[in-house]
Design an enzyme around this catalytic site. Structure first.
Site, PDB file in Angstrom:
ATOM      1  N   ASP A 146       0.838  -1.211   0.000  1.00  0.00           N
ATOM      2  CA  ASP A 146       0.000   0.000   0.000  1.00  0.00           C
ATOM      3  C   ASP A 146       0.868   1.254   0.000  1.00  0.00           C
ATOM      4  OD1 ASP A 146      -2.296   1.880   1.091  1.00  0.00           O
ATOM      5  OD2 ASP A 146      -3.268  -0.023   0.619  1.00  0.00           O
TER       6      ASP A 146
ATOM      7  N   ARG B 243      -6.029  16.379   2.974  1.00  0.00           N
ATOM      8  CA  ARG B 243      -4.933  15.449   3.308  1.00  0.00           C
ATOM      9  C   ARG B 243      -3.596  15.988   2.759  1.00  0.00           C
ATOM     10  NH1 ARG B 243      -3.770   9.032   2.054  1.00  0.00           N
ATOM     11  NH2 ARG B 243      -3.526   8.401   4.195  1.00  0.00           N
TER      12      ARG B 243
ATOM     13  N   TRP C  10      -6.029   1.441  -6.754  1.00  0.00           N
ATOM     14  CA  TRP C  10      -6.034   2.817  -7.288  1.00  0.00           C
ATOM     15  C   TRP C  10      -6.823   3.695  -6.320  1.00  0.00           C
ATOM     16  CZ3 TRP C  10      -4.875   4.165 -12.705  1.00  0.00           C
ATOM     17  CH2 TRP C  10      -5.219   5.472 -13.037  1.00  0.00           C
ATOM     18  N   ASP C  11      -6.108   4.514  -5.575  1.00  0.00           N
ATOM     19  CA  ASP C  11      -6.742   5.292  -4.507  1.00  0.00           C
ATOM     20  C   ASP C  11      -7.019   6.729  -4.957  1.00  0.00           C
ATOM     21  OD1 ASP C  11      -7.692   5.836  -1.960  1.00  0.00           O
ATOM     22  OD2 ASP C  11      -5.866   5.180  -0.930  1.00  0.00           O
TER      23      ASP C  11
ATOM     24  N   ASP D  70     -12.979   2.466   4.373  1.00  0.00           N
ATOM     25  CA  ASP D  70     -11.821   2.461   5.266  1.00  0.00           C
ATOM     26  C   ASP D  70     -12.228   1.967   6.649  1.00  0.00           C
ATOM     27  OD1 ASP D  70      -9.713   3.086   3.704  1.00  0.00           O
ATOM     28  OD2 ASP D  70      -9.716   5.228   4.126  1.00  0.00           O
TER      29      ASP D  70
HETATM   30  C1  DGJ Z   1      -7.061   5.327   1.868  1.00  0.00           C
HETATM   31  C2  DGJ Z   1      -7.375   3.887   1.569  1.00  0.00           C
HETATM   32  O1  DGJ Z   1      -8.734   3.659   1.645  1.00  0.00           O
HETATM   33  C3  DGJ Z   1      -6.594   3.002   2.514  1.00  0.00           C
HETATM   34  O2  DGJ Z   1      -6.940   1.667   2.332  1.00  0.00           O
HETATM   35  C4  DGJ Z   1      -5.133   3.217   2.279  1.00  0.00           C
HETATM   36  O3  DGJ Z   1      -4.794   2.788   0.999  1.00  0.00           O
HETATM   37  C5  DGJ Z   1      -4.793   4.689   2.476  1.00  0.00           C
HETATM   38  N1  DGJ Z   1      -5.631   5.539   1.705  1.00  0.00           N
HETATM   39  C6  DGJ Z   1      -3.353   4.942   2.114  1.00  0.00           C
HETATM   40  O4  DGJ Z   1      -3.047   6.269   2.170  1.00  0.00           O
END
Ligand code: DGJ
Length: 725
Positions: free
Chosen positions: A363, A440, A474-475, A545
């Site tokens: 991650d 963020r 992919w975040d 999350d």
């Molecule tokens: C938000 C994601 O939902 C998490 O699972 C993780 O990947 C964090 N970002 C990492 O910054």
């Protein structure tokens, strides 16, 4: 052919197995909606269309008498300017400032299958498509309405194409995908609202006069509202009653609204949010709306959801993996957060050996100078302090331990503290010289700018082409503010949100095609972009999350109203849970996570021997039930929004196998009898249940139920059924 046109009455009949949609070319060529609902004969419904004059409902030019008003006529694609005061589906502005439109029948054609929607995610494999062309004779503007039928699953996919044939540029200020007028208002509107770590909670409220809507203005479909809504009868339950469902295959600003007028008709609409939107259309150009997926059933909410599930499982997106069992993943986020190095990763990976996990996903934190969340987004080069030998040794270590390797990216973002931002501050969405918001500590890259698209294609391809990566997470961890693109001229600034989305889709399409063996998982701070648009390119999404199994009951249950469970990623996380501090038994965490695309979000180094054995059993069990989770029909049995417990089940298409899960939230004292009723089984077949003695008829399990033992807080049970003989 499920699409019929009867020239004598100028009526179109669109039939799926269980539904009919009927509309007709009316006086002067206006399109009048006659019916959408349970399948009926090809009756002549003109007798139902008697409308009586109503004061202050104006008559259109040349109307037969004073009762003929567009304000009273149910129609397929309403416009602004002809006396209909309800919300239009389309609005334009001509060079002379005029915004008046008058769309009438021009022509139609019926096609086998379904044409692609250029540049936009869409369903495929329809039985046939009606293209109905409407024209504004005064200006020459045309709108082509497209209706694609999926007969067996009672789905109609709708979109609209606005064609500028006026000889001059014009501005599109509203372009919805679908609009339907229903002759009643006694509905509840259902939608999914939420927040970060509390996505897709169920909302069900009676309609009132006026407009009610769900929408996003955030540049992403969002945690806050989901691009899905349903109008259901007041008495509709999971198993009976009318439900009209609509979902938009789109990941950006959207609106879904229900407008109840003074005569108790309901206009149900969905599409790109007209808020802060306009699109300059040059002469000869077309604007194509995203696709709306519409379904009706009189069999209640489970059937409505199953129709959506079938559409999204079998007709949406990446053909190679869309209906395949997904790998069991272990992700290191909650195990390490940013605090890892090569040694630590080696230890974690070694520790996964023999557990039955397919893929290790690295991650956030592997690139740039990423020790926390304040820097480096955009700099997609390996952090050599943490991983001095690059990614290859990590990949090799995974392979030595029987796993493939996956990697996290957040491609759409840039940190202020990054080499990319220092080199290209103009690539971040903001207005130069004006203070801007951060979220963020990061900004959103301006994907409306083609240079950014090209940069991202290259940056991601460089990593993917040079490593054996089988999985990409992919975040996307903030929404758009300061919506201004330095790449767009002044009169095109309101195009930024949709251009962003089109280029994001182009990027994902490019990567899907260039790296066809990579499985993409969507994520946006959990489930902030859980929509059918993203699922087209990335067939599963990290659902939230919040990895707490008890919170996930509502989140996953809510998500299932529109999206199939296999599209939800759900991992077993540590207990006490990191978000809630809740202590939940392992088997409950497993049952909840295994009812989706399964994996782990914990540190395997912290496992006891007993827990390792448990994990081996879990992965073996998941491999057994994964085909059911992937291909089975999903039934919601008990809602966690209504009760102190939750239950659901999967039934194989041939009804020979099923898995049911029951979870108790807080235990209830003095609760001597607790029954759960199964669904979807063959009533006359006999089943064996792995967890119980005896044999049972399907009708017995569905109507007399299964008696559960008393359960304390967060305990659960599962039932694995197999038909005998
Ligand atoms: C938000 C994601 O939902 C998490 O699972 C993780 O990947 C964090 N970002 C990492 O910054």
């Amino acid at each position: 052919m499920p699409i019929t046109f009867v020239p004598e009455t100028q009526t179109f009949y669109l039939d799926t197995d269980n539904t009919s949609a009927i509309f007709r070319v009316y006086d002067q060529g206006y399109i009048l909606t006659e019916y959408w609902g349970k399948r009926i004969h090809h009756a002549d419904l003109t007798r139902l269309q008697k409308v009586y004059a109503s004061g202050f409902s104006p008559n259109y030019p040349g109307a037969v008498d004073r009762s003929w008003s567009l304000d009273l006529i149910p129609t397929e694609y309403p416009v602004y300017g002809g006396g209909d005061y309800r919300s239009p589906a389309v609005q334009v502005q001509f060079p002379d400032g005029s915004r008046l439109l008058d769309l009438k029948y021009h022509s139609h054609r019926v096609l086998e299958g379904k044409p692609e929607l250029p540049g936009l995610p869409h369903l495929d494999g329809a039985d046939c498509t009606l293209e109905l062309t409407l024209c504004d004779d005064y200006s020459g503007l045309e709108v082509v309405l497209s209706y694609s039928l999926f007969e067996k699953i009672d789905i109609i996919a709708r979109s609209a194409r606005i064609c500028n044939k006026t000889g001059a540029p014009l501005k599109v200020t509203r372009a919805l995908s679908a609009s339907i007028d229903l002759p009643r208002a006694d509905f509840d509107m259902m939608g999914l609202y939420g927040a970060h770590i509390r996505e897709r909670q169920l909302d069900r409220t009676p309609l009132r006069h006026g407009i009610q809507s769900v929408e996003s203005r955030r540049g992403a479909s969002s945690h806050q509202h989901n691009p899905f809504a349903a109008l259901v009868s007041r008495e509709t339950t999971e198993f009976s009653g009318d439900a009209y469902g609509a979902a938009l295959i789109y990941s950006g600003n959207f609106v879904i609204s229900a407008e109840v007028d003074s005569f108790d008709t309901t206009r149900f609409q969905l599409g790109i949010n007209p808020f802060d939107f306009s699109w300059k259309l040059e002469d000869g150009e077309e604007f194509v709306t995203p696709e709306a997926v519409m379904t009706y059933t009189d069999q209640g909410l489970n059937r409505m959801s199953q129709n959506f599930h079938n559409a999204f499982r079998h007709h949406l997106g990446h053909t190679r993996i869309r209906n395949k069992v997904r790998p069991i993943v272990i992700n290191n986020w909650e195990a390490t957060y940013f605090d890892f190095d090569e040694e630590k990763l080696f230890d974690i990976i070694d520790c996964c050996k023999g557990l039955g996990i397919d893929t290790f996903v690295l991650d956030d934190g592997w690139f740039g100078k990423r020790y926390n969340d304040v820097c480096s987004l955009g700099d997609w080069v390996v952090n050599k302090d943490k991983l001095p030998h690059g990614l290859d040794p990590i990949i090799e270590r995974c392979e030595q331990n029987g796993m493939s390797f996956g990697l996290w990216f957040e491609p759409e973002m840039v940190s202020e503290d990054s080499d990319l931002y220092r080199a290209h501050p103009e690539w971040a969405i903001h207005k130069e010289g004006r203070p801007f918001c951060t979220g963020r500590c990061q900004l959103v890259l301006d994907l409306a700018n083609p240079e950014v698209l090209e940069y991202l294609k290259k940056a991601l391809s460089d990593v993917l082409a040079n490593h054996r990566i089988s999985y990409v997470k992919w975040d996307m961890n903030r929404h758009i503010t300061d919506a201004y693109s330095s790449a767009l001229p002044a009169d095109r600034q309101p195009e930024i949100y949709h251009r962003y989305m089109l280029n994001l889709y182009a990027l994902l399409d490019y990567l899907n095609k260039r790296f066809p063996d990579v499985a993409f998982e969507g994520c946006s701070g959990g489930g902030g972009r859980f929509d059918a648009g993203m699922l087209y390119y990335m067939p599963q999404t990290w659902t939230s999350d919040d990895s707490d199994a008890i919170e996930r009951l509502k989140i996953q249950y809510g998500t299932s109203f529109a999206y199939p469970p296999q599209c939800m990623t759900a991992h077993i996380s540590a207990s006490p849970n990191h978000q809630m501090g809740r202590v939940t038994p392992y088997d409950t965490r497993a049952r909840v996570a295994m009812s989706a695309s399964f994996g782990y979000e914990l540190n395997p180094l912290h496992l006891t021997d007993e827990e390792r054995e448990e994990i081996k059993n879990q992965t073996a069990r998941y491999k057994k039930i994964a085909p059911l989770v992937t291909e089975g029909d999903f039934y919601r049995l008990i809602s966690p929004f209504d009760r102190n417990c939750c239950a659901w089940m999967f039934v194989s298409p041939d009804k020979r196998r099923a898995v049911a899960v029951y979870v108790q939230k807080l235990g209830v004292p003095a609760w001597p009898r607790n029954l759960v009723y199964l669904a979807g089984l063959n009533p006359d077949a006999r089943y064996r249940i792995e967890e119980m003695d005896g044999e049972f008829y399907g009708d017995e399990l569905m109507h007399a139920g299964i008696a559960l033992p008393w359960m304390g807080d967060f305990q659960s049970a599962s039932f694995t059924l197999e038909q005998i003989d």
